[in-house]
Design a protein around this motif. Sequence first.
Motif, PDB file in Angstrom:
ATOM      1  N   THR A  62     -13.204  58.079  32.638  1.00 28.01           N
ATOM      2  CA  THR A  62     -12.510  57.674  33.860  1.00 28.01           C
ATOM      3  C   THR A  62     -11.546  58.781  34.280  1.00 28.01           C
ATOM      4  N   PRO A  63     -12.072  59.873  34.784  1.00 23.45           N
ATOM      5  CA  PRO A  63     -11.216  61.009  35.139  1.00 23.45           C
ATOM      6  C   PRO A  63     -10.496  60.788  36.470  1.00 23.45           C
ATOM      7  N   VAL A  64      -9.381  61.489  36.640  1.00 24.33           N
ATOM      8  CA  VAL A  64      -8.676  61.526  37.916  1.00 24.33           C
ATOM      9  C   VAL A  64      -8.364  62.981  38.254  1.00 24.33           C
ATOM     10  N   LYS A  65      -8.212  63.235  39.532  1.00 23.19           N
ATOM     11  CA  LYS A  65      -7.657  64.507  39.988  1.00 23.19           C
ATOM     12  C   LYS A  65      -6.220  64.264  40.436  1.00 23.19           C
ATOM     13  N   ASN A  66      -6.091  63.443  41.492  1.00 23.45           N
ATOM     14  CA  ASN A  66      -4.775  63.022  41.959  1.00 23.45           C
ATOM     15  C   ASN A  66      -4.749  61.506  42.047  1.00 23.45           C
ATOM     16  N   CYS A  67      -3.691  60.900  41.529  1.00 16.51           N
ATOM     17  CA  CYS A  67      -3.508  59.450  41.647  1.00 16.51           C
ATOM     18  C   CYS A  67      -2.703  59.214  42.924  1.00 16.51           C
ATOM     19  N   HIS A  68      -3.404  58.888  43.997  1.00 13.57           N
ATOM     20  CA  HIS A  68      -2.757  58.940  45.299  1.00 13.57           C
ATOM     21  C   HIS A  68      -1.948  57.693  45.642  1.00 13.57           C
ATOM     22  N   ASP A  83      -8.969  60.806  44.188  1.00 15.75           N
ATOM     23  CA  ASP A  83      -9.913  61.650  44.921  1.00 15.75           C
ATOM     24  C   ASP A  83     -10.967  62.242  43.988  1.00 15.75           C
ATOM     25  N   HIS A  84     -11.223  61.575  42.884  1.00 19.49           N
ATOM     26  CA  HIS A  84     -12.313  61.989  41.996  1.00 19.49           C
ATOM     27  C   HIS A  84     -13.559  61.192  42.373  1.00 19.49           C
ATOM     28  N   VAL A  85     -14.652  61.879  42.655  1.00 22.44           N
ATOM     29  CA  VAL A  85     -15.843  61.204  43.157  1.00 22.44           C
ATOM     30  C   VAL A  85     -16.460  60.261  42.130  1.00 22.44           C
ATOM     31  N   GLN A  86     -16.121  60.440  40.853  1.00 24.24           N
ATOM     32  CA  GLN A  86     -16.685  59.558  39.831  1.00 24.24           C
ATOM     33  C   GLN A  86     -16.068  58.165  39.893  1.00 24.24           C
ATOM     34  N   ASN A  87     -14.788  58.091  40.293  1.00 24.23           N
ATOM     35  CA  ASN A  87     -14.129  56.795  40.420  1.00 24.23           C
ATOM     36  C   ASN A  87     -13.023  56.878  41.469  1.00 24.23           C
ATOM     37  N   PHE A 321       9.042  63.677  36.811  1.00 18.31           N
ATOM     38  CA  PHE A 321       7.933  63.632  37.754  1.00 18.31           C
ATOM     39  C   PHE A 321       7.586  65.013  38.295  1.00 18.31           C
ATOM     40  N   ASN A 322       6.346  65.151  38.687  1.00 17.96           N
ATOM     41  CA  ASN A 322       5.927  66.333  39.439  1.00 17.96           C
ATOM     42  C   ASN A 322       6.091  66.060  40.936  1.00 17.96           C
ATOM     43  N   HIS A 323       5.119  65.327  41.496  1.00 13.88           N
ATOM     44  CA  HIS A 323       5.153  65.002  42.924  1.00 13.88           C
ATOM     45  C   HIS A 323       4.830  63.511  43.079  1.00 13.88           C
ATOM     46  N   CYS A 324       5.849  62.707  43.358  1.00 16.13           N
ATOM     47  CA  CYS A 324       5.647  61.256  43.478  1.00 16.13           C
ATOM     48  C   CYS A 324       4.991  60.937  44.819  1.00 16.13           C
ATOM     49  N   HIS A 325       3.751  60.440  44.761  1.00 20.89           N
ATOM     50  CA  HIS A 325       2.966  60.224  45.969  1.00 20.89           C
ATOM     51  C   HIS A 325       2.993  58.782  46.443  1.00 20.89           C
ATOM     52  N   ASP A 326       3.199  57.839  45.542  1.00 19.83           N
ATOM     53  CA  ASP A 326       3.256  56.441  45.935  1.00 19.83           C
ATOM     54  C   ASP A 326       3.860  55.624  44.802  1.00 19.83           C
ATOM     55  N   VAL A 327       4.340  54.433  45.168  1.00 17.42           N
ATOM     56  CA  VAL A 327       4.835  53.471  44.187  1.00 17.42           C
ATOM     57  C   VAL A 327       4.242  52.104  44.487  1.00 17.42           C
ATOM     58  N   TYR A 336       5.248  51.239  39.450  1.00 17.13           N
ATOM     59  CA  TYR A 336       4.163  52.089  38.965  1.00 17.13           C
ATOM     60  C   TYR A 336       4.105  53.300  39.891  1.00 17.13           C
ATOM     61  N   VAL A 337       4.219  54.489  39.316  1.00 14.91           N
ATOM     62  CA  VAL A 337       4.346  55.715  40.099  1.00 14.91           C
ATOM     63  C   VAL A 337       3.048  56.509  40.032  1.00 14.91           C
ATOM     64  N   CYS A 338       2.451  56.727  41.205  1.00 10.21           N
ATOM     65  CA  CYS A 338       1.254  57.574  41.317  1.00 10.21           C
ATOM     66  C   CYS A 338       1.683  58.971  41.744  1.00 10.21           C
ATOM     67  N   GLN A 339       1.018  59.990  41.181  1.00  5.11           N
ATOM     68  CA  GLN A 339       1.420  61.358  41.477  1.00  5.11           C
ATOM     69  C   GLN A 339       0.266  62.216  41.994  1.00  5.11           C
ATOM     70  N   TRP A 340       0.626  63.109  42.879  1.00  2.12           N
ATOM     71  CA  TRP A 340      -0.260  64.161  43.376  1.00  2.12           C
ATOM     72  C   TRP A 340       0.072  65.468  42.646  1.00  2.12           C
ATOM     73  N   ASN A 341      -0.926  66.279  42.430  1.00  5.39           N
ATOM     74  CA  ASN A 341      -0.704  67.607  41.853  1.00  5.39           C
ATOM     75  C   ASN A 341       0.166  67.527  40.605  1.00  5.39           C
ATOM     76  N   ALA A 342      -0.305  66.725  39.646  1.00  7.55           N
ATOM     77  CA  ALA A 342       0.470  66.481  38.425  1.00  7.55           C
ATOM     78  C   ALA A 342      -0.402  66.695  37.191  1.00  7.55           C
ATOM     79  N   ASN A 343      -1.238  67.709  37.260  1.00 10.62           N
ATOM     80  CA  ASN A 343      -2.081  68.084  36.120  1.00 10.62           C
ATOM     81  C   ASN A 343      -3.010  66.952  35.677  1.00 10.62           C
ATOM     82  N   LYS A 344      -3.527  66.214  36.679  1.00  8.06           N
ATOM     83  CA  LYS A 344      -4.512  65.153  36.435  1.00  8.06           C
ATOM     84  C   LYS A 344      -3.969  64.032  35.552  1.00  8.06           C
TER      85      LYS A 344
END
Length: 353
Positions: A62-68, A83-87, A321-327, A336-344
């Motif tokens: 269940t990989p992620v790139k960015n948890c938006h 934004d990972h096409v697998q899930n 945090f790196n970049h907090c994209h949503d809560v 629950y904090v979702c992050q963009w550009n946070a090393n997956k």
Amino acid sequence: MDNSRRQFIKNTTLLGVGLAATSSYGLTIINHKSKLSETIIGHGDFKYRVHKEWGNLNPLNTPVKNCHEMVMDSKGRLIMITDHVQNNIIVYDKSGKLLTSWTHKMYRGHGLSIFNEGGEDVLFITDNSGKIIKTTIDGKVIMELPNPKEIGIYTDKQKYTPTETAVAPNGDIYVADGYGSDFILQFDKNGEFIRKFGGKGHQDEKLNNAHGVAIDARDPNNITLLCTSRVQNSFKRFTLDGKYLETIFLPGAYVCRPVIDDENLYSGACWSRLKYLERVPNSGFVTILDKNNKVVSNPGGTKPKYKHGELQLMLQETPLFNHCHDVCIDNDKNIYVCQWNANKTYPIKLERV
């Protein structure tokens, strides 16, 4: 969760820590659990214990790139877009356990909103490529919104890169073109275009990086629309038919979408102004406002300070945090904090204490 219940949980947690500590002197551990993080962040009545590994999953399966973004459905499940096409969609329970995942092969999955329609949860999924779909909770496509260029709302030269949607009580859909031309597009529940407003600019009624949009129904007699103007460190309030009302200025905080829970307004700040008054990478935090638009806590950030009634510059304080994209806020007021550009990395849970 009321104050008495929160105090009971706090006392129980402290008791558990005390038992674990005294067990080294020969006492039996009554209930062994993994050790809670000792990191507490936030201010005033809004303090949180950090659970950094709450959402960790097997990246091979269940990989992620960015948890938006993340929303909670009527069953209390936490639904996240990646934004990972697998899930594209990952569904957690509140313990951080994976319940299911599915995909529409969106390589730029970005926005996720939820709406209860006739007693059933439906999702609105925004792909930065210009595609917005309405689906059932398990991913069946119900409707796709039209591209504004295809229906003559945009010229060929105008960029369309939507980031977010919000749905009004009557079913009207508001689309934030946050990476495109900074308009808010309004459609009816059937996907028919009504109007557009905003657009890029520096005037009060204009937006600059209209990254998020939300229905503010805290006053049921005066339901309004909150729109992010991220470069301007602001939320701007509009009527539901697009008339500008006010600006909520949050100096230093490059806020993402506004998230309303009970009387409070929450947001992830993707960046803050740590140096030379410019946004700095890996400088995110969370900000929380009360019903009067006053900042009451900045988990991961500096304590909010007002001088002569004016909010002062807010910055990252704790390098969590790196970049907090949503809560996303659950029924116990945990974040629950979702992050963009946070090393997956996967979402972080902030447990209200």
